[in-house]
Motif scaffolding. Structure first.
Motif, PDB file in Angstrom:
ATOM      1  N   ARG A  77       0.826  -1.213   0.000  1.00  0.00           N
ATOM      2  CA  ARG A  77       0.000   0.000   0.000  1.00  0.00           C
ATOM      3  C   ARG A  77       0.856   1.258   0.000  1.00  0.00           C
ATOM      4  O   ARG A  77       0.531   2.229  -0.671  1.00  0.00           O
ATOM      5  N   THR A 105      -6.042  -6.634   8.542  1.00  0.00           N
ATOM      6  CA  THR A 105      -5.251  -7.299   7.501  1.00  0.00           C
ATOM      7  C   THR A 105      -4.072  -6.447   7.029  1.00  0.00           C
ATOM      8  O   THR A 105      -3.421  -6.772   6.041  1.00  0.00           O
ATOM      9  N   THR A 106      -3.790  -5.357   7.751  1.00  0.00           N
ATOM     10  CA  THR A 106      -2.719  -4.436   7.370  1.00  0.00           C
ATOM     11  C   THR A 106      -1.552  -4.536   8.346  1.00  0.00           C
ATOM     12  O   THR A 106      -1.744  -4.620   9.561  1.00  0.00           O
ATOM     13  N   THR A 126       3.927  -0.407   4.216  1.00  0.00           N
ATOM     14  CA  THR A 126       2.617  -0.839   4.690  1.00  0.00           C
ATOM     15  C   THR A 126       2.049  -1.774   3.651  1.00  0.00           C
ATOM     16  O   THR A 126       2.024  -1.453   2.458  1.00  0.00           O
ATOM     17  N   GLU A 128      -1.045  -4.943   2.835  1.00  0.00           N
ATOM     18  CA  GLU A 128      -2.304  -5.584   3.210  1.00  0.00           C
ATOM     19  C   GLU A 128      -2.262  -7.032   2.733  1.00  0.00           C
ATOM     20  O   GLU A 128      -1.833  -7.302   1.609  1.00  0.00           O
ATOM     21  N   PRO A 130      -4.950  -9.911   2.406  1.00  0.00           N
ATOM     22  CA  PRO A 130      -6.346 -10.332   2.556  1.00  0.00           C
ATOM     23  C   PRO A 130      -6.456 -11.677   3.264  1.00  0.00           C
ATOM     24  O   PRO A 130      -5.613 -12.552   3.064  1.00  0.00           O
TER      25      PRO A 130
END
Length: 131
Positions: A77, A105-106, A126, A128, A130
Motif C-alpha cells: 500500500r 489485515t494491514t 505498509t 495488506e 487479505p
C-alpha cells in the motif's frame, strides 16, 4: 498471515549480492540511463568509486523482500524509503524488517538494507494481506 505477526517481530533477513549485472539491469529496466549506473569510468569522473544502484532498483528489492515474507496475496500500500550508503558492485545488501504495527489485515514494517559501508536503504512499508 498478518494475524500471525506481532509488533516487534523481526522478519527473516534476505541477502542480495550486489553485482554489476544487477545494477545495470535494474537501471535499464527502470529506464534510468544515467551513466553513474552503467559506466564505471564516467562514474569515477563524477567522484564515485564505481557504478552504483539506483533508487528504483532498491525500491523493487524492498518490495520483493516484503512480498516474499508475507506471501503472494500481499499488496503493498505504501513504500516510503530513503537512500543512504551506495550499493557498489561486489558488496552484499542484507534486508531486514521489523513489524511496527498490525491492524486487521494491514501490517507496517520498518525495513533496513545494510551493506559493507552502512545503511543503503531505510524506510517503512505498509502492506495488506487479505484473509
Amino acid at each position: 498471515m498478518v494475524g500471525a505477526l506481532r509488533v516487534g517481530e523481526e522478519l527473516p533477513p534476505l541477502e542480495i549480492p550486489v553485482t554489476r549485472t544487477l545494477i545495470v539491469a535494474g537501471a535499464i529496466a527502470s529506464r534510468d540511463y544515467q551513466d553513474v549506473h552503467h559506466d564505471a569510468s564516467l562514474a569515477r569522473e563524477k567522484g564515485s568509486p564505481d557504478i552504483f544502484m539506483n533508487i528504483l532498483t532498491t525500491n523493487g528489492l524492498v518490495g520483493r523482500y516484503i512480498t516474499d515474507r508475507l506471501g503472494p496475496r500481499a499488496v503493498l500500500r505504501t513504500v516510503a524509503i530513503r537512500l543512504g550508503a551506495p550499493n557498489y558492485p561486489g558488496d552484499t545488501m542484507t534486508l531486514t524488517g521489523t513489524v511496527t504495527a498490525v491492524a486487521g489485515t494491514t501490517v507496517e514494517i520498518r525495513v533496513v538494507g545494510a551493506n559493507g559501508i552502512g545503511h543503503h536503504v531505510t524506510g517503512t512499508v505498509t502492506a495488506e494481506v487479505p484473509a
